[in-house]
Design a protein around this motif. Structure first.
Motif, PDB file in Angstrom:
ATOM      1  N   ALA A  98      -1.023   6.733   3.928  1.00 56.27           N
ATOM      2  CA  ALA A  98      -1.516   7.391   5.369  1.00 56.27           C
ATOM      3  C   ALA A  98      -0.615   6.574   6.322  1.00 56.27           C
ATOM      4  N   ILE A 286      -5.422   3.642   3.958  1.00 63.20           N
ATOM      5  CA  ILE A 286      -6.251   4.408   5.178  1.00 63.20           C
ATOM      6  C   ILE A 286      -6.390   3.317   6.194  1.00 63.20           C
ATOM      7  N   ILE A 289      -4.125   2.556   9.306  1.00 63.02           N
ATOM      8  CA  ILE A 289      -4.266   3.527  10.609  1.00 63.02           C
ATOM      9  C   ILE A 289      -5.435   3.400  11.133  1.00 63.02           C
ATOM     10  N   ALA A 290      -6.402   2.344  10.519  1.00 58.30           N
ATOM     11  CA  ALA A 290      -7.667   2.139  11.360  1.00 58.30           C
ATOM     12  C   ALA A 290      -7.435   1.328  12.257  1.00 58.30           C
ATOM     13  N   ARG A 302      -1.685   4.437  15.936  1.00 61.31           N
ATOM     14  CA  ARG A 302      -2.780   4.767  14.785  1.00 61.31           C
ATOM     15  C   ARG A 302      -3.690   5.810  15.112  1.00 61.31           C
ATOM     16  N   GLU A 303      -4.270   5.735  16.287  1.00 59.33           N
ATOM     17  CA  GLU A 303      -5.506   6.732  16.578  1.00 59.33           C
ATOM     18  C   GLU A 303      -4.878   8.325  16.651  1.00 59.33           C
ATOM     19  N   GLN A 306      -4.731   9.280  12.972  1.00 60.10           N
ATOM     20  CA  GLN A 306      -6.093   9.807  12.499  1.00 60.10           C
ATOM     21  C   GLN A 306      -6.341  11.116  13.239  1.00 60.10           C
ATOM     22  N   ARG A 307      -6.256  11.415  14.370  1.00 65.41           N
ATOM     23  CA  ARG A 307      -6.451  12.672  15.194  1.00 65.41           C
ATOM     24  C   ARG A 307      -5.799  13.847  14.342  1.00 65.41           C
ATOM     25  N   LEU A 310      -7.088  14.490  10.798  1.00 57.44           N
ATOM     26  CA  LEU A 310      -8.620  15.142  10.995  1.00 57.44           C
ATOM     27  C   LEU A 310      -8.575  16.418  10.468  1.00 57.44           C
ATOM     28  N   LEU A 346     -12.283   3.316  12.136  1.00 63.35           N
ATOM     29  CA  LEU A 346     -11.790   4.833  11.995  1.00 63.35           C
ATOM     30  C   LEU A 346     -12.355   5.492  13.144  1.00 63.35           C
ATOM     31  N   LEU A 350     -13.252  11.052  11.722  1.00 61.05           N
ATOM     32  CA  LEU A 350     -12.944  11.041  10.746  1.00 61.05           C
ATOM     33  C   LEU A 350     -13.773  10.308   9.642  1.00 61.05           C
ATOM     34  N   GLN A 351     -14.540   9.266  10.248  1.00 66.47           N
ATOM     35  CA  GLN A 351     -15.568   8.569   9.237  1.00 66.47           C
ATOM     36  C   GLN A 351     -16.614   9.757   9.118  1.00 66.47           C
TER      37      GLN A 351
END
Length: 471
Positions: A98, A286, A289-290, A302-303, A306-307, A310, A346, A350-351
């Motif tokens: 990731a 993973i 990137i949390a 990082r966020e 994640q986006r 998603l 996260l 995503l969680q």
């Protein structure tokens, strides 16, 4: 629909859709020691995938896979469980970090590239399966083409001569029979390898194309064209005659026939269907990137990463050069050590797409001993087989295995804990001398006992600074 396990004939008798979760765990136990919770989670996810295939299409469409997060230190079997699961199901499998992805607008890989890579893997898988089906036919066709080169077709016989008292004098039958007999002899010699060194001239396709430049603000992997497939249609495929040995020509002609016999459109359709319904993506690291935005510094995206990930996990349609691919029913298995961060760091969306959380345990000394001996391709079996190729019979005593496991456990505790990977380092060190001199010890029987292991390792383990570099 029955899907059969890859492997030998005995294993193939068991259809995958008949495997219970307990049996799936049993299959994984052959390769991965311990970690029952993680094995149970992936077994249930796999069984649900099989159950979904038996439902009515409208209901099956609504059932999304239950993605998994594996939490545990490095070297405890996270990747191996996912990899073996994919092999068991003959599913397209991709492992990707990731942390290699970056937010849109930053330099780095686009998150959609993971789907493109998975499709490429599926294409190769299906193509290999098709090659097995047509390999015999391709070989026969190549043999016929090679015989045509070795023995060109005889010229057409002259018209029959009817001037001799009305009797037909036609030598065409005898010519044909002679040609056929000669061809059969050549075929036999070809199969026996007697013609391998003879030189023949065959027509080959050139692979060089005029140089040109593509100007684009996207990477080539993100473009919706396949340059490799496009070039021949633009410039045409030039061919030239080359001289080569019969053995090389035969291999070349087999490859040509395989390309001709495989229906790539069908391969593509099957591959995309396999990706959409049974693809597995292993998202490693993973935890890297949390974490939420700090507003500055190297972690600013990082966020954002994640986006970007998603929608792929939620279900979207990705444009690949083979067509549109839906990600709704791809199984995502994420993994991370989560030493610094935790899954709750996260983003909530995503969680929510990873409802199953399993924690993998650190390996104990007993686990190390089992890893050395129990799996189908255990380290002891690997090293024994490697040295057998040199004519050396290698044997480990139980005490030697206990010592290797003890040293691995101690070094993991005293330095970085890298799990089962430490065993590779320890074993290499123990067998360093034996491996180096194996070619001079043909026919010997070597027993590795506890004293030998201690002799090779004690000094290094005592010196903490040295062990950090060597072990």
């Amino acid at each position: 629909m029955a899907i059969y396990l890859p492997g030998n004939i005995a294993e193939e008798q068991l259809a995958l859709d008949e495997l219970t979760p307990r049996e799936i765990v049993g299959e994984l136990d052959k390769y991965v020691v311990g970690q029952k919770d993680a094995k149970r989670a992936v077994a249930i996810a796999l069984r649900n995938r099989m159950r979904r295939q038996k439902l009515a299409p409208d209901l099956a469409e609504e059932i999304i896979p239950k993605n998994i997060i594996m939490i545990g230190p490095t070297g405890v079997g996270k990747t191996e469980i996912a990899r073996r699961l994919a092999k068991l199901t003959n599913s397209p499998f991709l492992k990707v970090e990731a942390s290699k992805f970056t937010e849109v607008g930053y330099v780095g890989r686009d998150v959609e590239s993971m789907i493109r890579d998975l499709v490429e893997i599926a294409i190769d898988m299906v193509r290999e399966e098709k090659l097995e089906d047509i390999s015999d036919k391709a070989e026969l066709n190549a043999e016929e083409r090679l015989l045509d080169i070795l023995l060109p077709t005889s010229p057409a016989p002259k018209p029959a001569d009817t001037t001799s008292g009305g009797v037909v004098l036609d030598g065409s039958n005898s010519v044909t029979e002679s040609h056929s007999r000669t061809r059969d002899k050549l075929r036999q010699q070809l199969r026996e390898g007697k013609l391998d060194e003879r030189m023949v001239e065959i027509e080959t396709r050139e692979k060089s194309f005029p140089a040109f430049e593509i100007i684009s603000n996207q990477g080539v992997e993100e473009m919706d064209i396949n340059v490799k497939d496009m070039l021949p249609s633009i410039f045409g495929q030039r061919s030239k005659k080359r001289k080569m040995k019969v053995s090389e020509a035969f291999e070349y002609l087999i490859q040509e026939e395989e390309q001709r016999l495989i229906d790539m459109d069908q391969v593509t359709r099957v591959a995309i269907d396999r990706v959409e319904n049974s693809g597995i993506i292993f998202l490693d690291e993973i935890d890297k990137i949390a974490g939420r935005e700090s507003g500055h510094g190297p972690d600013v995206s990082r966020e954002g990463v994640q986006r970007d990930i998603l929608p792929i996990v939620e279900g979207t349609t990705v444009n690949t050069r083979y067509g549109m691919v839906r990600t709704d029913h791809i199984l995502f298995i994420a993994a991370g050590a989560f030493h610094v961060s935790k899954p709750s760091d996260l983003i909530p969306e995503l969680q929510g797409r990873f409802p199953i959380r399993v924690e993998l345990q650190s390996l104990t000394m007993e686990d190390f001993i089992r890893i050395l001996t129990e799996p189908k391709s255990s380290l002891v079996k690997q090293y024994t087989a490697l040295l057998e190729t040199e004519g050396v019979k290698l044997e480990f005593t139980r005490e030697a295995l206990d010592e290797v496991a003890r040293f691995a456990f101690r070094v993991n505790e005293g330095t970085e804990n890298i799990g089962a990977r430490r065993l590779h380092t320890i074993m290499e060190r123990v067998l360093d001398e034996i491996s180096f001199n194996a070619s001079d010890k043909k026919g010997e029987h070597i027993t590795v006992d506890g004293d030998y292991v201690r002799k090779m390792l004690t000094d290094i383990v005592k010196d903490q600074d040295l062990s950090r570099y060597i072990l």
